[in-house]
Write an enzyme that holds these catalytic residues in place. Structure first.
Site, PDB file in Angstrom:
ATOM      1  N   ASP A  38       0.820  -1.223   0.000  1.00 60.32           N
ATOM      2  CA  ASP A  38       0.000   0.000   0.000  1.00 60.32           C
ATOM      3  C   ASP A  38       0.850   1.267   0.000  1.00 60.32           C
ATOM      4  OD1 ASP A  38      -2.149  -1.659   0.197  1.00 60.32           O
ATOM      5  OD2 ASP A  38      -2.860  -0.938   2.120  1.00 60.32           O
ATOM      6  N   CYS A  73      -4.613  -5.405  -2.722  1.00 64.65           N
ATOM      7  CA  CYS A  73      -3.427  -6.191  -2.384  1.00 64.65           C
ATOM      8  C   CYS A  73      -3.364  -7.558  -3.057  1.00 64.65           C
ATOM      9  CB  CYS A  73      -3.353  -6.389  -0.872  1.00 64.65           C
ATOM     10  SG  CYS A  73      -3.165  -4.865   0.072  1.00 64.65           S
ATOM     11  N   ASP A 307       2.548  -2.917  -4.178  1.00 66.19           N
ATOM     12  CA  ASP A 307       1.439  -3.630  -4.814  1.00 66.19           C
ATOM     13  C   ASP A 307       0.346  -2.699  -5.318  1.00 66.19           C
ATOM     14  OD1 ASP A 307       0.549  -2.958  -2.292  1.00 66.19           O
ATOM     15  OD2 ASP A 307       0.034  -4.998  -1.683  1.00 66.19           O
TER      16      ASP A 307
END
Length: 505
Positions: A38, A73, A307
């Site tokens: 993140d 994610c 990600d």
């Protein structure tokens, strides 16, 4: 005369082998891939990661147009591992029912992930950190399940944590507490990486994939960094706390302007995220210095990315990802390695589905063998040696998640929504399901998105004149342009492998 010609041919062959050793160097180039969790774009002027910027970005290439193909994610990590869009690896969201670390993913996705090809080609492989959100679930093999292709496996069970977690250490359960020197996960990843490097076989190349929890919640800072960035707040520029009246209904539901309680919450989260990244910065320095000590740095590609992106207050959404906007789909990408000149800036758009083909290219493995949707960006970093072409447009897709019975903490929101925090601002829903064409070719800088909902809602942005996506111009655009974008979207949503790569040229 003949002897002279033979010497010339021998020299040419040596130079050719040397070039191959530098770019797509067979079994001679090592790879270190670091994927944070993140992380938004905080590798510019203001960043907590000064050592990472210096040791990787300044020493190699900085990609200023790096994107995830899905801002969530688990599906994003599966795209990294397979080089495929979500519609091809079939991982829809972070749930087991959405194929996150499910038996279906294990039987199809894991067996075709790029570490399998590296292992078969003689690479020593090492993984440490967060794998997939549902990894270790008893319904999908528990901690005993070790994906194929990995020699050393130190995977976190479940989602990001810093203390009090469980690891699968080569298929054996290993529990950890809250002792900083023994358990802090970012540091443990660094330490075990050092052990792997110390015990590796020098005769064979190696691949390390390190996935620290930072800067994902719960944002647990290492003790030495708890007082850092006391005055840092989330930036108040761009689309911060702006009204989203012309956007999808989920963006229209937050209170605007945000209440003070939400502002305090997101500022605290922003500060803690920066603090947790200081430990990742230390990890990068530790690994780069170790590679230097082992005399392997000049023969190792070091890649740093995330990600997906993250938002903190944009369009009055406090904190999360999952949205189609630049703040959620852009990711940092820095690369150093053989043949990559220092202080290189790459403007061509690259995607997280390009990581697998690039790593296979470095290893000298035929990219087509993996049937990836992405393409190697290795040529873009060294255009003097190999020519590469930039894709004119690409796909971003997301399948929304919701709670059938509603969020018990936010009864007024009703069913179908999820991630409702703080102050019951919901970040996702069942019909927050969309697909976008993002065009970035030096001439057009646009985004066209269609939602799979009862409205068939469409959002269109000209990022050349509106970089913060403040105005949805769907009603102002030439219908012929909309039709072209729609046709591109249809093709991208059904493309596979070589077909996706053909659309990228």
């Amino acid at each position: 005369m003949l002897a002279g010609l033979l010497r010339v041919f021998a020299l040419a062959a040596l130079l050719t082998c040397g070039a191959r050793r530098v770019l797509g160097g067979g079994l001679t180039s090592n790879v270190l891939l670091i994927v944070t969790d993140d992380q938004d774009e905080i590798l510019g002027g203001m960043t907590p990661m000064k050592k990472t910027k210096s040791l990787i970005g300044d020493a190699g290439a900085t990609f200023i147009n790096s994107f995830t193909v899905t801002p969530l994610c688990c599906p994003s990590r599966c795209s990294i591992l397979t080089g495929r869009y979500p519609h091809n690896h079939l991982v829809r969201n972070n749930s087991l029912s959405g194929n996150c670390s499910s038996a279906a993913w294990q039987s199809r996705g894991e067996s075709e992930a790029f570490p399998v090809f590296l292992s078969k080609s003689g690479y020593q492989t090492f993984f440490a950190g967060k794998y997939l959100n549902q990894y270790g679930d008893q319904k999908a093999g528990g901690v005993g399940h070790v994906p194929p292709g990995w020699d050393q496996w130190h995977a976190l069970v479940g989602n990001s944590r810093y203390y009090n977690y469980t690891l699968s250490r080569n298929g054996v359960e290993e529990k950890h507490g809250d002792n900083y020197t023994e358990d802090y996960l970012t540091d443990l990843i660094a330490n075990r990486s050092l052990q792997f490097l110390a015990n590796r076989s020098p005769q064979r190349p190696f691949f390390l994939m390190l996935t620290p929890p930072a800067p994902h919640s719960p944002w647990t800072t290492a003790p030495q960094y708890r007082r850092h960035f006391a005055d840092v707040k989330a930036p108040r520029d761009g689309s911060f706390d702006k009204s989203a009246k012309d956007k999808h209904w989920l963006l229209r539901q937050p209170v605007n302007p945000m209440p003070n309680s939400s502002l305090a919450y997101l500022d605290d989260a922003y500060r803690k995220r920066w603090q947790t990244l200081l430990s990742v910065d230390d990890l990068v320095e530790t690994l780069v210095r170790k590679l230097e000590e082992l005399k392997e740095l000049n023969n190792t590609y070091v890649l740093f990315t995330s990600d997906n992106g993250y938002h903190t207050g944009q369009f009055s959404l406090p904190i999360d990802k999952r949205q189609l906007y630049e703040f959620d789909i852009r990711t940092p990408l820095l690369v150093r390695g053989p043949g990559v000149k220092a202080n290189t800036t790459v403007k061509a758009p690259v995607l997280n589905i390009d990581l697998a083909p690039t790593i296979l290219d470095i290893a000298g493995i035929n990219v087509s063998a993996a049937n990836a949707d992405g393409q190697s960006f290795l040529p873009l970093m060294a255009p003097a040696l190999r020519k590469g072409s930039a894709r004119p447009y690409f796909l971003v897709e997301h399948m929304g998640e919701g709670l059938s019975s509603g969020d018990p903490g936010c009864p007024k929101t009703g069913p179908g929504l999820a991630e409702c925090f703080p102050n019951c601002v919901c970040e996702d829903s069942f019909n927050n399901t969309y697909a976008c064409v993002r065009t970035l070719d030096g001439h057009d800088n646009m985004q066209y998105c269609e939602f799979a909902d009862s409205e068939s809602f469409v959002e269109v942005y000209n990022l050349g004149s509106d970089p913060h996506q403040l105005e949805n111009i769907v009603k102002k655009v030439d219908p012929a342009v909309l039709q072209t974008m729609n046709q591109r979207l249809i093709k991208l949503q059904s493309c596979q492998g070589a077909g996706c790569r053909a659309l990228s040229t």
